[in-house]
Design an enzyme around this catalytic site. Structure first.
Site: not given
Ligand code: NHW
Ligand code: EN5
Length: 387
Positions: A5, A148, A387
């Protein structure tokens, strides 16, 4: 220590205030002709694919990847389980492009192991109306983490978006990255407290019995606002105007035309629930909506899924917000949702406590790619839901 980043056109932590007293692009303007024409390189035995959501098998592959590998809470008790119908709705709004549904497969087996998506969106940030993509559903298979791969997915979607002459993006994430435009908090309102307690989503409060808890959260069967009904196709023009007028007061908000309102707000059971309040003269005075996003419950033998409603776009006009939101709770409960989730965005901060929401343990940060804001946006000036 953000190796990736730190190289990207995003606001960085510790930028001296005063570097930028105005909102604007971070990179200098570029031409489509200068965008790298070939895809970024992947490790051996991986290949890029464009996913076709219209193909049921390909949609199922995305659904299965996300169901097993997408976002979990901090204690790994729950994992988002977006339904196939939901994914179709989320990924195919007006003007969507299949090339922005970007997958990675294992070449030898064809298995889908990573995904990232972009959808077109016009977003107003303060006085600037930006042509952007909303990035969502970034996911890497658990066995391929920390290699990565995520930066490669992000660079590739950036390239595919830049090829369409779009240079800004919006995204939200639970994790902290450089650098949020706004940091919001999740709140939760129990609809089915018995189940929520039994799965560890919530706990019995101090000095509360189960019987008192059930009574505390009990809701009527029917919404209370006279004239409230499901939104219909004929409502689209009025809803578009109602929403546009309301969203003006926020510092970050979508700009939605009628086709987009039709897409995002047409009633679809267990995907998006939209209701309007129709006054005696037939004019629409209010809008309420929520979307359905279940989570799978990791390792519980009584229940495998939690059905959550998330507040979507809600416009109080003639009806005060607390009453409108109370009807949202009633409608979510009567359609089988276990919990109603909302962020402290819009005017929610003022009303969450009186509606018996409790604060969650999750945060949601809003980010802009290649756009700097002079000042962080307060949560009550956020008017965009992703979403
Ligand atoms: S947020 C939900 C993201 N998904 C998840 O959390 C699912 C579970 N986790 C995974 O699948 C909503 C993996 O952990 C992911 C990272 C894939 C998250 N956003 O491959 P490495 C979205 O979809 C950085 C951005 O080794 P990994 C929004 C991290 O800081 N960056 O990690 C998405 C590090 O960079 P650094 C994230 O765990 C927006 C690098 O990734 C991130 O195997 C995307 C490490 O990579 C996240 N949520 O895979 C950006 N999580 O600088 C869009 C980690 O710290 C930008 N990282 O070294 C805009 C693009 C379009 C532009 C057009 C003009
Ligand atoms: C991209 N569009 O952490 C979105 N959820 O508070 C991706 N907590 O459900 C990013 N840990 O507090 C999403 N219960 C980031 C959010 C990832 C999911 C997440 C949290 C949000 C959540 C629950 C369950 C916690 C379980 C233990 C939580 C407490 C509720 C309680 C209800 C009654 C009144 C007091 C509070």
């Amino acid at each position: 220590n953000y190796a990736f980043w730190g190289t990207q056109p995003v606001a960085q932590f510790g930028e001296q205030p005063g570097t930028s007293d105005a909102d604007g692009a971070i990179d200098k303007p570029k031409d489509v002709a200068d965008v790298r024409p070939e895809p970024y390189g992947l490790p051996q035995n991986f290949e890029w694919v464009t996913c076709n959501i219209d193909n049921d098998d390909e949609l199922r592959e995305i659904y299965e990847l996300l169901s097993a590998h997408y976002v979990e809470d901090d204690d790994n008790m729950f994992r988002f389980a977006y339904s196939k119908e939901f994914l179709r709705w989320a990924l195919q709004p007006p003007g969507f492009k299949a090339v922005w549904h970007c997958g990675v497969r294992v070449s030898t087996t064809g298995k889908l192991v990573a995904f990232i998506s972009g959808i077109p969106a016009t977003v107003r940030v303060n006085a600037s109306t930006l042509t952007t993509v909303e990035i969502n559903f970034l996911c890497v298979h658990k066995k391929l983490r920390h290699k990565r791969l995520a930066p490669v997915l992000i660079k590739e979607i950036t390239r595919r978006v830049n090829l369409h002459n779009i240079w800004q993006a919006v995204y939200t994430a639970g994790v902290l990255l450089p650098k949020p435009v706004s940091e919001c908090q999740y709140w939760h309102r129990s609809l089915n407290p018995k189940k929520l307690i039994s799965i560890g989503f919530s706990r019995l409060a101090q000095r509360m019995t189960m019987a008192r808890t059930l009574k505390l959260y009990k809701l009527p069967d029917q919404p209370q606002t006279p004239g409230i009904r499901q939104m219909e196709d004929r409502d689209v023009p009025q809803v578009t105007a109602l929403l546009a007028d309301y969203l003006q007061k926020f510092q970050i908000a979508p700009v939605l035309d009628e086709e987009e309102v039709r897409h995002w707000l047409s009633f679809q059971p267990d995907v998006v629930h939209s209701y309007v309040v129709e006054g005696p003269d037939g004019t629409l005075t209010d809008l309420l909506s929520f979307y359905t996003l279940p989570s799978s419950i990791i390792g519980n033998d009584q229940y495998d899924s939690l059905k959550a409603a998330y507040m979507f776009y809600t416009v109080p006009g003639a009806t005060p917000l607390p009453q409108l939101m109370n009807d949202a709770l009633i409608l979510a409960h009567s359609t089988g949702h276990d919990v109603f989730n909302a962020l402290d965005i819009f005017d929610n901060q003022k009303i969450l406590k009186e509606l018996k929401f409790g604060i969650g343990d999750g945060k949601l940060r809003y980010y802009l790619f290649n756009w700097r804001v002079a000042h962080e946006i307060p949560t009550n000036k956020v008017g965009l839901v992703m979403l």
